[in-house]
Design an enzyme around this catalytic site. Structure first.
Site, PDB file in Angstrom:
ATOM      1  N   LYS A  10       0.827  -1.208   0.000  1.00 42.46           N
ATOM      2  CA  LYS A  10       0.000   0.000   0.000  1.00 42.46           C
ATOM      3  C   LYS A  10       0.868   1.268   0.000  1.00 42.46           C
ATOM      4  CE  LYS A  10      -3.857  -2.204   2.436  1.00 42.46           C
ATOM      5  NZ  LYS A  10      -4.849  -2.026   3.519  1.00 42.46           N
ATOM      6  N   TYR A  50     -12.434  -2.100  -3.884  1.00 42.68           N
ATOM      7  CA  TYR A  50     -12.940  -2.214  -2.508  1.00 42.68           C
ATOM      8  C   TYR A  50     -14.467  -2.137  -2.447  1.00 42.68           C
ATOM      9  CZ  TYR A  50      -8.332  -2.040  -0.261  1.00 42.68           C
ATOM     10  OH  TYR A  50      -7.072  -2.331   0.195  1.00 42.68           O
ATOM     11  N   PHE A  58     -15.532   3.655   6.684  1.00 43.45           N
ATOM     12  CA  PHE A  58     -14.150   3.998   6.331  1.00 43.45           C
ATOM     13  C   PHE A  58     -13.878   3.949   4.823  1.00 43.45           C
ATOM     14  CE2 PHE A  58     -14.277  -0.535   7.550  1.00 43.45           C
ATOM     15  CZ  PHE A  58     -13.756  -1.143   6.412  1.00 43.45           C
ATOM     16  N   ARG A  86      -2.282 -14.398   5.137  1.00 45.45           N
ATOM     17  CA  ARG A  86      -2.976 -13.639   6.187  1.00 45.45           C
ATOM     18  C   ARG A  86      -2.294 -13.825   7.538  1.00 45.45           C
ATOM     19  NH1 ARG A  86      -7.333 -10.981   4.504  1.00 45.45           N
ATOM     20  NH2 ARG A  86      -8.398 -10.913   6.504  1.00 45.45           N
ATOM     21  N   THR A  92      -5.601  -6.903  10.909  1.00 41.19           N
ATOM     22  CA  THR A  92      -5.810  -5.602  10.242  1.00 41.19           C
ATOM     23  C   THR A  92      -5.231  -4.457  11.072  1.00 41.19           C
ATOM     24  OG1 THR A  92      -7.861  -6.450   9.285  1.00 41.19           O
ATOM     25  CG2 THR A  92      -7.594  -4.058   9.313  1.00 41.19           C
ATOM     26  N   ASN A 113      -1.959   0.135   6.897  1.00 41.18           N
ATOM     27  CA  ASN A 113      -1.410  -1.119   7.443  1.00 41.18           C
ATOM     28  C   ASN A 113      -0.539  -1.887   6.439  1.00 41.18           C
ATOM     29  OD1 ASN A 113      -3.440  -2.011   5.815  1.00 41.18           O
ATOM     30  ND2 ASN A 113      -4.590  -3.090   7.396  1.00 41.18           N
TER      31      ASN A 113
HETATM   32  P1  CMP Z   1      -7.379  -4.425   3.601  1.00 43.27           P
HETATM   33  O1  CMP Z   1      -6.881  -5.795   3.901  1.00 43.27           O
HETATM   34  O2  CMP Z   1      -6.734  -3.702   2.486  1.00 43.27           O
HETATM   35  O3  CMP Z   1      -8.969  -4.421   3.335  1.00 43.27           O
HETATM   36  C1  CMP Z   1      -9.827  -3.365   3.693  1.00 43.27           C
HETATM   37  C2  CMP Z   1      -9.100  -2.273   4.391  1.00 43.27           C
HETATM   38  O4  CMP Z   1      -9.879  -1.277   5.020  1.00 43.27           O
HETATM   39  C3  CMP Z   1      -8.287  -2.865   5.500  1.00 43.27           C
HETATM   40  O5  CMP Z   1      -7.182  -3.549   4.936  1.00 43.27           O
HETATM   41  C4  CMP Z   1      -7.942  -1.651   6.343  1.00 43.27           C
HETATM   42  O6  CMP Z   1      -6.670  -1.104   6.054  1.00 43.27           O
HETATM   43  C5  CMP Z   1      -8.987  -0.626   5.925  1.00 43.27           C
HETATM   44  N1  CMP Z   1      -9.695  -0.100   7.067  1.00 43.27           N
HETATM   45  C6  CMP Z   1      -9.748   1.199   7.385  1.00 43.27           C
HETATM   46  N2  CMP Z   1     -10.478   1.380   8.487  1.00 43.27           N
HETATM   47  C7  CMP Z   1     -10.901   0.160   8.892  1.00 43.27           C
HETATM   48  C8  CMP Z   1     -11.728  -0.296   9.983  1.00 43.27           C
HETATM   49  N3  CMP Z   1     -12.249   0.529  10.876  1.00 43.27           N
HETATM   50  N4  CMP Z   1     -11.940  -1.637  10.075  1.00 43.27           N
HETATM   51  C9  CMP Z   1     -11.442  -2.487   9.141  1.00 43.27           C
HETATM   52  N5  CMP Z   1     -10.670  -2.096   8.102  1.00 43.27           N
HETATM   53  C10 CMP Z   1     -10.414  -0.789   7.972  1.00 43.27           C
END
Ligand code: CMP
Length: 141
Positions: A10, A50, A58, A86, A92, A113
């Site tokens: 990212k 997404y 979010f 994973r 996350t 992240n």
């Molecule tokens: P990713 O695995 O890329 O898939 C969805 C993304 O939403 C997740 O990683 C997070 O980086 C992002 N995200 C931002 N805010 C939140 C939240 N409150 N809960 C879960 N995912 C979030």
């Protein structure tokens, strides 16, 4: 069983110059990189990627963040690739991630992240298809 999954480095990974460290971590964990490119997502393409999160609070911030800079999608292959990736990247939220995971080591927050990983074999197929054509996925012999 050998599987394929999608990872995306990212914008925070790129900004912090952690590409090499994260790629090395994945290689050490036994993933073969069978496709890799650098792309700049637009609001439209990030929004489409997404789309499952469209109704989440979010979503807009996520799309903004993912379009901040280039990102690096990677097609990865190994035994149980989806679950193993994973495990290697961690939860996350880096605060909840296990010691030694990529997010625990390098991520600042659950919004930023470092790395994305497909959450199921079915989604891995869809997400690989989003970034790569069949011709671009080169089997490691
Ligand atoms: P990713 O695995 O890329 O898939 C969805 C993304 O939403 C997740 O990683 C997070 O980086 C992002 N995200 C931002 N805010 C939140 C939240 N409150 N809960 C879960 N995912 C979030």
């Amino acid at each position: 069983m050998k599987e394929r999954t999608l990872a995306i480095l990212k914008p925070d990974c790129i900004r912090k110059n952690l590409q090499g460290k994260v790629i090395n971590h994945l290689l050490k964990e036994g993933f073969n990189i069978i496709g890799m490119k650098m792309v700049k997502l637009t609001k439209e393409t990030a929004g489409e990627f997404y789309t499952v999160h469209k109704e989440r609070p979010f979503y807009a911030d996520l799309v903004n963040f993912m379009t901040e800079s280039r990102v690096i999608p990677m097609a990865l292959e190994r035994e149980n690739a989806v679950a193993e990736l994973r495990k290697v990247i961690g939860a996350t939220d880096p605060a909840e991630a296990e010691e030694g995971t990529i997010r625990k080591l390098y991520a600042d927050s659950k919004e930023q992240n470092i790395i994305h990983a497909s959450d199921s074999l079915e989604n891995a197929g869809i997400e690989l298809n989003f970034f790569f054509s069949i011709r671009e996925l080169i089997e490691n012999l």
